[in-house]
Design an enzyme around this catalytic site. Structure first.
Site, PDB file in Angstrom:
ATOM      1  N   ASP A 197       0.838  -1.185   0.000  1.00  0.00           N
ATOM      2  CA  ASP A 197       0.000   0.000   0.000  1.00  0.00           C
ATOM      3  C   ASP A 197       0.886   1.253   0.000  1.00  0.00           C
ATOM      4  O   ASP A 197       1.858   1.329   0.753  1.00  0.00           O
ATOM      5  CB  ASP A 197      -0.886  -0.028   1.252  1.00  0.00           C
ATOM      6  N   GLU A 225       1.741   0.362  -4.933  1.00  0.00           N
ATOM      7  CA  GLU A 225       1.269   1.636  -5.459  1.00  0.00           C
ATOM      8  C   GLU A 225       2.427   2.619  -5.512  1.00  0.00           C
ATOM      9  O   GLU A 225       2.904   3.078  -4.479  1.00  0.00           O
ATOM     10  CB  GLU A 225       0.165   2.196  -4.553  1.00  0.00           C
TER      11      GLU A 225
END
Length: 626
Positions: free
Chosen positions: A131, A168
């Site tokens: 993340d 990400e």
């Protein structure tokens, strides 16, 4: 719903407390404490492996939910002021949404590395999605990669080199512009074996970007740009045509791996490399190898693909055509040379009733009906916090009964999506695995300033280059017709080739695609509107067999949490029947894990467990397929 949003049981799983402990709230009743939850998690992983699936964990090392000296803070109470990233005044940075963790500090990095190794070695997890990975350094991610690479089947029961890492790669917050370290973002991970999500193809297919004030105003290749403008589409017809031409070039580049060095003739008339093609003032192509890019068109953040099409297609578009555009959009990832990512339920036309940020919207908006009886469109105006400014646009759309698909529409969409997966795995030509092979074999014969609007023809010519990748085929044509009308196009350089519609589509559920025609004498193809057609040129008997196996591209996935993507794993040739086959540990049977991360994720997900898709990856076919 808003009154209980912060107390209900719905949670996306982004509130980390103890990184090495399975989350007890996800465990079944009676299995929630101590070793029981560990055993339950291991049993789950073993069960998924036995089904031919792999498991990817979504890791949130960029923040904790709490800091300070009060419970339930953890890290700050161990060494106050050390584990969290501070600003110039000594306050904890919160650009991630919570209390940012300073993984640039040695012991914070060690926590991150040790945690990943624990999940791989003790739980036999197959991959990790990071993340907000741009809040970590390249050095952090390389340390994780190096530690995993030390794991072996003989010593640890796991081939660590086969564990895929991706995340990400967005650039924002106090670390933006490499302010505190070299960030793990798009274009800065080449050669590391670590992937990131790409926003290039995503925005070109959907149109505009996730933060546009009016989601209707900019259509994309997959939502009617120029060829089927809606009533409020921005720009003159000429401006819309120019926009579509640029979007089409971004889709072409994405299909070819979004490589920095891949070149083709663009809408400008120039032959440009991916790095020279513009994406919002940046280089569109940034990857050294196709595995450095994960292609996707929707994820848990922002509107689902179905909801995006509700905004962007003309409101009178039939449900039949909405299904076709949903499938055409998914095809741009399914038939790309990169790993392909699908949001959980996208094949079922999943809707969140236009909610753009459903992390705290409960089951009411996040429900995924696996039975296919409903797609959750029109269950109410989404929560005000992130949607109220658009309620006046959303209200009439959500009240329109014609925008609610019937179970038969959902079923047909799902079957067509499965045909896309069959197409991807029907030939290794869709997964060449290296920049060199892509540059040799992939071309776009009708690209350039005179390209037909709404049409992309991708040729994968197995007669080009030194390697015969598919012993059964001489080549493939993938034709994407995003316009409403049939298109007939001469494919330069392919006259005399004997292409026929792929057996997958000949025998598939879509009656429309079967009207695709190929005229060999002139090299001309005719494809129905709103259709992707795959044509194959069978290799004649007596032609040489391939000289070597193609390099495999891992196909992970999980979902992003903000705007964009990149990575570059070199898959392993390890034996998937490795030493832990059938082994029984504290958590029950754990089937083999030492395999190169494969597969197109699609709808196979542990979706509800993490509230978004904890992605499951279909196991490598014959150990060398995705």
């Amino acid at each position: 719903m808003a009154a209980v949003a912060d107390q209900d049981g719905f949670n996306w799983g982004y509130d980390p407390l103890h990184y090495q402990t399975p989350e007890g709230s996800y465990a079944a009743e009676g299995r929630q404490h101590g070793g029981d939850r560990v055993a339950a998690f291991r049993t789950m992983v073993g069960g998924l492996h036995s089904l031919g699936l792999q498991v990817v964990l979504d890791q949130v090392y960029n923040h904790t939910t709490y800091s300070g000296q009060e419970a339930p803070s953890v890290l700050d109470r161990i060494v106050p002021g050390y584990y969290h990233r501070l600003d110039a005044t000594g306050q904890v940075e919160t650009s991630t949404c919570c209390q940012n963790v300073a993984t640039e500090h040695e012991m914070a990095e060690k926590l991150m590395v040790d945690s990943v190794v624990t999940w791989a070695a003790d739980y036999h997890v197959d991959g990790f999605r990071f993340d907000l990975m741009g809040h970590h350094s390249v050095e952090n991610m390389q340390a994780v990669r190096d530690a995993l690479d030390e794991l072996t089947l003989a010593e640890d029961g796991v081939d660590g080199e086969s564990v895929y890492l991706y995340g990400e790669g967005w650039d924002f917050g106090e670390v933006t512009g490499n302010a505190r370290f070299t960030q793990a973002i798009q274009g800065q991970l080449g050669g590391s074996g670590i992937g990131t999500f790409s926003d290039r193809l995503r925005d070109a297919v959907r149109g505009g970007g996730p933060f546009d004030e009016d989601q209707r105003s900019i259509q994309g290749f997959g939502s009617g740009s120029a060829t089927d403008p809606n009533a409020v589409a921005a720009g003159s017809p000429e401006e819309q045509a120019a926009q579509l031409a640029q979007q089409s070039d971004l889709v072409r580049l994405g299909l070819a791996g979004n490589l920095a060095d891949y070149s083709f003739r663009t809408a400008s008339g120039e032959v440009l490399t991916g790095a020279q093609i513009d994406y919002n003032g940046q280089s569109a192509g940034y990857a050294q190898q196709p595995a450095e890019v994960i292609s996707y068109v929707d994820a848990h953040d922002n509107e689902t693909l179905y909801d995006n099409l509700v905004f962007k297609l003309p409101t009178d578009t039939s449900m039949t055509d909405r299904v076709r555009m949903n499938i055409l959009s998914l095809a741009t990832t399914a038939l790309a040379q990169t790993p392909s990512f699908w949001h959980a339920g996208t094949d079922l036309l999943r809707s969140k009733s236009l909610d753009r940020n459903s992390y705290n919207s409960g089951d009411h908006f996040n429900e995924l009906d696996w039975s296919g009886q409903s797609n959750t469109f029109g269950v109410g105006l989404p929560p005000a916090a992130d949607n109220e400014d658009s309620w006046d646009i959303m209200g009439p759309l959500l009240a329109d009964e014609d925008l609610v698909p019937e179970p038969a529409d959902i079923e047909h969409a799902s079957q067509m999506a499965q045909d896309l997966l069959r197409l991807r795995f029907s030939t290794d030509l869709f997964r060449l695995g290296s920049a060199e092979a892509i540059e040799d074999k992939v071309s776009f014969p009708q690209a350039g300033p005179d390209a037909t609007p709404g049409l992309i023809v991708m040729a994968i010519d197995d007669l080009a280059g030194a390697q015969d990748v598919d012993p059964d085929l001489d080549g493939v044509l993938a034709v994407f017709n995003a316009s409403p009308e049939p298109i007939t196009e001469q494919v330069d350089g392919f006259a005399g080739r004997d292409f026929t519609l792929s057996a997958v589509q000949q025998d598939g559920v879509d009656d429309v695609v079967r009207s695709t025609e190929w005229e060999a004498d002139t090299g001309t193809v005719t494809v129905p509107g709103r259709t992707v057609a795959v044509l194959v040129d069978d290799q004649e008997a007596g032609e040489p067999d391939p000289t070597e196996e193609p390099t495999e591209v891992p196909d992970p996935t999980q979902e992003p949490t903000d705007p964009g993507g990149t990575g570059d794993p070199a898959p392993s040739d390890s034996d998937a029947s490795g030493s832990d086959e059938g082994a029984t540990g504290a958590g029950g049977e754990l089937s083999a894990t030492g395999v190169a991360l494969p597969a197109l994720v699609a709808w196979a997900v542990l979706a509800i467990i993490l509230g978004t898709a904890v992605v499951l990856l279909a196991r490598r076919r014959s150990l060398t397929t995705e």
